[in-house]
Design a protein around this motif. Sequence first.
Motif, short mmCIF file in Angstrom:
data_model
loop_
_atom_site.label_atom_id
_atom_site.label_comp_id
_atom_site.label_asym_id
_atom_site.label_seq_id
_atom_site.Cartn_x
_atom_site.Cartn_y
_atom_site.Cartn_z
N TRP A 270 -8.65 -5.00 4.46
CA TRP A 270 -8.23 -3.65 4.11
C TRP A 270 -6.92 -3.77 3.33
O TRP A 270 -5.97 -4.41 3.80
N ARG A 271 -6.90 -3.20 2.12
CA ARG A 271 -5.71 -3.25 1.27
C ARG A 271 -5.19 -1.83 1.09
O ARG A 271 -5.92 -0.92 0.72
N LEU A 272 -3.89 -1.67 1.40
CA LEU A 272 -3.27 -0.35 1.35
C LEU A 272 -1.97 -0.44 0.54
O LEU A 272 -1.20 -1.41 0.70
N ARG A 273 -1.74 0.57 -0.28
CA ARG A 273 -0.45 0.66 -0.98
C ARG A 273 0.45 1.61 -0.18
O ARG A 273 0.09 2.77 0.05
N LEU A 274 1.60 1.11 0.24
CA LEU A 274 2.57 1.93 0.95
C LEU A 274 3.75 2.16 0.02
O LEU A 274 4.47 1.21 -0.32
N SER A 275 3.93 3.40 -0.39
CA SER A 275 4.97 3.76 -1.35
C SER A 275 6.15 4.38 -0.62
O SER A 275 5.99 5.31 0.17
#
Length: 277
Positions: A270-275
Amino acid sequence: MSVLTLASAPEDATALEGAEAHHARLAGELAGRVKMLQTAVDCDPRAAEKIHAGLVAFCDRSLLPHAAAEEAALYPVAHGMPEARLLIESLIGEHRCLTALVDALRASAVPAEAATEARALQVLFEEHVAKENGLVLPLLAMTPSVSLAALLAEMHHRFANDTGNNNAQKDQDSEEGQDVREGQAEETGGCGGVCGCGGAEEAAEPELDVREVPHALRHATVFGALDAVPVGTAMVLVAPHDPLPLLAQIEQRSPGAFTVEYLERGPEAWRLRLSHR
């Protein structure tokens, strides 16, 4: 399978587990910050400068005071036990090495050099706490004449006093340094290159893959990495499953600070972008 904790009293068993958990949080946060620094060195040297400064601040407010409190509260009692005397003297020597590595990290003017010093610090600290968790803390917990719970309470009191006395000056120094960095960014017509506003070319987003990180350190590693992500930038998190409990903890820890975008939803990762807003 549960892990059996041997102690002479229930409160000491609880104290031992708490100390090990605290070590895991420290080691995880350190690992996350070091990973972000290593990644930024390659993809965004200007961001690396801020991450470097944040890593030094973490060492000053958490890592070194923790070591000093241990040395004042725990080590004298363990040193009085013949079976632990040489080990404690070795651990005191490692504290001196940790301090020297933090000083070298602080003095590093080149991001790549800072990353090297940081990695050496991480390796030594992880080895150091493994000895404490596996040898020193169980010995103190199993000794009937010693109250590990009381020793840890004294240690935490010393830690709170040490950090309380130093934080005001460090906060002032940090604010002054931030003013300088903001002034430099205004002069160069941007933010210093960390937000893609025109001060530099858009930087690649650092990626933190926690699939190989030990489970006990995983959440703390993510927290440390997120603490190192400057406002206006993002990091990509790679996890072995949908990290919903972790995301809830991030929101609880820093309400509204991060937005989450799924880039990939399994089955391998699972790949998530946390901004960071």
